[in-house]
Scaffold this active site. Structure first.
Site, short mmCIF file in Angstrom:
data_model
loop_
_atom_site.label_atom_id
_atom_site.label_comp_id
_atom_site.label_asym_id
_atom_site.label_seq_id
_atom_site.Cartn_x
_atom_site.Cartn_y
_atom_site.Cartn_z
N ASN A 82 4.43 -8.95 3.79
CA ASN A 82 3.90 -8.66 5.20
C ASN A 82 5.09 -8.70 6.11
O ASN A 82 5.18 -7.97 6.97
CB ASN A 82 2.66 -9.19 5.48
CG ASN A 82 2.55 -8.87 7.03
OD1 ASN A 82 2.12 -8.11 7.66
ND2 ASN A 82 2.95 -10.30 7.45
N GLY A 84 8.29 -8.57 8.49
CA GLY A 84 9.11 -7.52 8.81
C GLY A 84 9.47 -7.89 10.14
O GLY A 84 8.98 -8.58 11.20
N TYR A 146 14.49 -0.02 11.14
CA TYR A 146 13.08 -0.23 10.68
C TYR A 146 12.42 0.89 9.67
O TYR A 146 11.71 0.47 8.68
CB TYR A 146 12.29 -0.51 11.81
CG TYR A 146 10.82 -0.95 11.64
CD1 TYR A 146 10.44 -2.08 11.17
CD2 TYR A 146 9.88 -0.21 11.94
CE1 TYR A 146 9.31 -2.60 11.18
CE2 TYR A 146 8.39 -0.44 11.75
CZ TYR A 146 8.21 -1.74 11.37
OH TYR A 146 6.68 -2.18 11.30
N PRO A 176 0.52 0.75 8.78
CA PRO A 176 -0.11 0.63 10.11
C PRO A 176 0.60 1.46 11.18
O PRO A 176 1.58 1.72 11.06
CB PRO A 176 -0.04 -0.80 10.48
CG PRO A 176 0.51 -1.58 9.10
CD PRO A 176 1.28 -0.43 8.24
#
Length: 246
Positions: A82, A84, A146, A176
């Site tokens: 998860n 980041g 990113y 997401p």
């Protein structure tokens, strides 16, 4: 294997553990809490958090040391990569230092955690890997580093799914959309024109919550999800419906 024989499911006995990177805050914390609700024991790797194995996930040595401590009690057959960070900048202005930092934290740490847990998963004949990508992997302004690393996670997910399926290991990604975490809301205050524009762009006309993402992770971590692998599940209120390919 016959057509009527299901592959092996999760190991039985003690409560199963789930390794969650970046699980002290935001989406990671919601996933860790959902894991508790689902009967698992969350094992958190983060720089912060009272019950976390503290480490710098952007540093291979620090990550390796934390993984060794986490695995000291035995194999862990579920993993949520998860952690980041965004490093916002345009392509023309993204520094190589920022790009390298994004790769180290967002992508390299995921591979390192997968490699550390895979031997135990193979031995158990069972594993669940969930990589936290992003809708930004499809393209988003000011997200050069990113978006590149989150797209890289999708590619990594597919390769793991292909290579490890015969060992009972599945690998999937979650993408997401706009999620109302504290970090997001500090940059996009409630009621601001920018925030209203974001909500108006979402077909379901609301922001997502960390719990929305945790619910998706819960499904992919479940032993009963063994026929779902190599997929990307966008938790975005429908924003990708007119963008992502079929």
């Amino acid at each position: 294997m016959s057509l009527n024989t299901l592959p092996s499911t999760e190991p039985t006995g003690t409560r199963e553990r789930v390794l969650v990177t970046g699980g002290a805050h935001g989406i990671g914390a919601a996933i860790a809490e959902r894991c508790r609700q689902d009967g698992y024991i969350p094992v958190v790797l983060d720089r912060e958090g009272e019950q976390a194995f503290h480490c710098d996930l952007s540093d291979p040595a620090s990550t390796a040391e934390a993984l060794e401590r986490a695995l000291a009690d035995g194999p862990i057959t579920r993993l949520v990569n998860n952690v980041g960070a965004v490093f916002p900048n345009a392509v023309s202005d993204q520094t190589l230092e920022q790009f390298d930092a994004a790769v180290a934290l967002n992508l390299r740490s995921a591979l390192q955690c997968i490699q550390a847990l895979l031997p135990g998963m193979r031995q158990a004949g069972f594993g669940r890997i969930v990589n936290m990508s992003s809708r930004a992997a499809l393209g988003k302004e000011l997200r050069a580093a990113y978006a590149a690393t989150k797209a890289g996670l999708i590619g990594l997910t597919r390769v793991v799914a292909l290579e490890e399926g015969t060992h009972g290991v599945t690998a999937n990604a979650i993408g997401p959309g706009p999620i109302a975490t504290d970090l997001f809301m500090r940059a996009n205050p409630a009621g601001s024109p920018k925030t209203r524009a974001i909500i108006e762009s979402v077909p379901v006309q609301r922001m997502g919550t960390a719990e929305d993402v945790a619910h998706a992770a819960s499904y992919l971590l479940d032993a009963r999800s063994g026929f779902v692998t190599g997929q990307t599940l966008y938790v975005c209120g429908g924003m990708t419906a007119g963008v992502a390919g079929v």
